[in-house]
Design an enzyme around this catalytic site. Structure first.
Site, PDB file in Angstrom:
ATOM      1  N   CYS A 131      26.590  34.741  40.303  1.00  0.00           N
ATOM      2  CA  CYS A 131      26.828  33.965  41.530  1.00  0.00           C
ATOM      3  C   CYS A 131      27.724  34.749  42.482  1.00  0.00           C
ATOM      4  O   CYS A 131      28.948  34.772  42.309  1.00  0.00           O
ATOM      5  CB  CYS A 131      27.463  32.626  41.169  1.00  0.00           C
ATOM      6  SG  CYS A 131      27.871  31.633  42.612  1.00  0.00           S
ATOM      7  N   CYS A 134      30.296  32.656  44.405  1.00  0.00           N
ATOM      8  CA  CYS A 134      31.427  32.193  43.574  1.00  0.00           C
ATOM      9  C   CYS A 134      32.412  33.331  43.318  1.00  0.00           C
ATOM     10  O   CYS A 134      33.624  33.137  43.384  1.00  0.00           O
ATOM     11  CB  CYS A 134      30.953  31.689  42.217  1.00  0.00           C
ATOM     12  SG  CYS A 134      29.507  30.650  42.230  1.00  0.00           S
ATOM     13  N   ASP A 135      31.901  34.501  42.981  1.00  0.00           N
ATOM     14  CA  ASP A 135      32.752  35.569  42.441  1.00  0.00           C
ATOM     15  C   ASP A 135      32.876  36.793  43.340  1.00  0.00           C
ATOM     16  O   ASP A 135      33.649  37.704  43.024  1.00  0.00           O
ATOM     17  CB  ASP A 135      32.198  36.027  41.078  1.00  0.00           C
ATOM     18  CG  ASP A 135      32.137  34.878  40.079  1.00  0.00           C
ATOM     19  OD1 ASP A 135      33.014  34.008  40.161  1.00  0.00           O
ATOM     20  OD2 ASP A 135      31.220  34.858  39.252  1.00  0.00           O
TER      21      ASP A 135
END
Ligand code: NAP
Length: 304
Positions: A131, A134-135
């Site tokens: 992701c 997300c990261d």
């Protein structure tokens, strides 16, 4: 007992919840992780949902959830582990308990696939991610590498290139699968390097990702690329294992149902990415949700 239980709160499930609420069906939506939206919550920008160009996945998910709840939909958390579909009353079993309904819509979506190379599991969360939104921030001003050539891989690479020093895209062919508009954006970026005709052999590092070794599938040559982050985007797998043997699926686990959502089990319908279908997009998922509820209404009439 509910008229309808919808398993999943992604675009298909929330669309079904909106249609079911308007049909005044006593409906429960079960979601897995205390958050609605499914895969779109990991999408930085959605630019092909008509009427709201450029919306973030999280914002679209919020809007869909609010819309469903405003119309009366009830959304509860519950990880569905199995179904008992033997009688006219459908039982949906979760980790916490069980629920009963006259009809069920399986809208449990799909999740990212794994690559299966050495280092993928051991370095998961230590530089290996599925992701980018997300990261990605962890790799600001660092080098990152994306594996895959579909919409997700290309969107991830474009997103990462905004903050990373350099982004490598490793793809097993010499042509991307992603939408042309995404390809144009990606290939115009100065800090993106395409690594064509190549597959990852191993993800390397001691406690954290340090490099990725790739093999060129045409000439067999190997190259080790030093990077801090690896984003794997090699497709999706249906979330259908809880449905058991009685629901007909294809060899990959996608549920066999036509555009009405009708499965091989009376009273059980499928909608969204979990259904075997040509195109998996938000716009087709929401259409599936609407169609499935129409089928549920017709089915409920047969019970009277
Ligand atoms: P996808 O379209 O199936 O693409 C997967 C990519 O990974 C392909 O390029 C494939 O290569 C590659 N791949 C698969 N297995 C591999 C392996 N073992 N090793 C190396 N490469 C491998 O999957 P996705 O990008 O995750 O997208 C999933 C679905 O969501 C698609 O239907 C997509 O259209 C949709 N989606 C749409 C949007 C949008 O419309 N904006 C955004 C995100 C996702 P090949 O090309 O050689 O097969």
């Amino acid at each position: 007992m509910y008229d309808l239980i919808i398993i999943g709160s992604g675009p298909a499930g929330l669309s079904a919840a909106i249609y079911a609420s308007r049909a005044r069906l006593n409906t429960l939506v079960l979601e897995q992780n205390f958050i609605s939206g499914g895969q779109i919550i990991d999408t930085y920008e959605i630019d092909n949902y008509p009427g709201i160009p450029g919306i973030s996945g999280m914002d679209l998910a919020d809007k869909m959830q609010q819309h469903a709840e405003k119309l009366g939909a009830v959304i509860e958390n519950g990880l569905v582990t199995s179904l008992d579909l033997t009688g006219p009353v459908k039982k949906v079993i979760t980790e916490e308990g069980s629920y009963e309904a006259k009809a069920v819509i399986l809208a449990s979506g799909a999740m990212h696939a794994h690559l299966g190379v050495p280092g993928e599991d051991t370095l998961g969360g230590h530089g290996v991610s599925y992701c980018a939104t997300c990261d990605g921030a962890f790799y600001r001003k660092k080098d990152a590498l994306v594996i895959g050539g579909g919409d997700v891989a290309v969107e991830d690479a474009i997103f990462l290139a905004r903050g990373c020093n350099k982004v490598y895209v490793v793809h097993r062919r010499d042509e991307l699968r992603a939408a042309k508009v995404l390809q144009e954006s990606l290939l115009s970026l100065p800090n993106v390097e395409m690594v064509w005709d190549s597959v990852a052999k191993s993800i390397n590092g001691d406690g954290k990702v340090e490099s990725v070794t790739v093999t060129n599938v045409k000439d067999g040559s190997e190259r080790t690329i030093p990077v801090s982050g690896v984003f794997i985007a090699v497709g999706i797998e249906p979330r259908s294992s809880y449905a058991g043997q009685n629901i007909a699926m294809d060899e990959k686990g996608y549920i066999l149902a036509d555009e009405t959502g009708t499965t091989n089990v009376p009273g059980v319908f499928a909608a969204g990415d979990v259904r075997k279908k040509q195109l998996r997009q938000v716009v087709t998922a929401v259409a599936d949700g609407a169609n499935a509820v129409t089928s549920v209404e017709k089915y409920l009439l047969t019970l009277k």
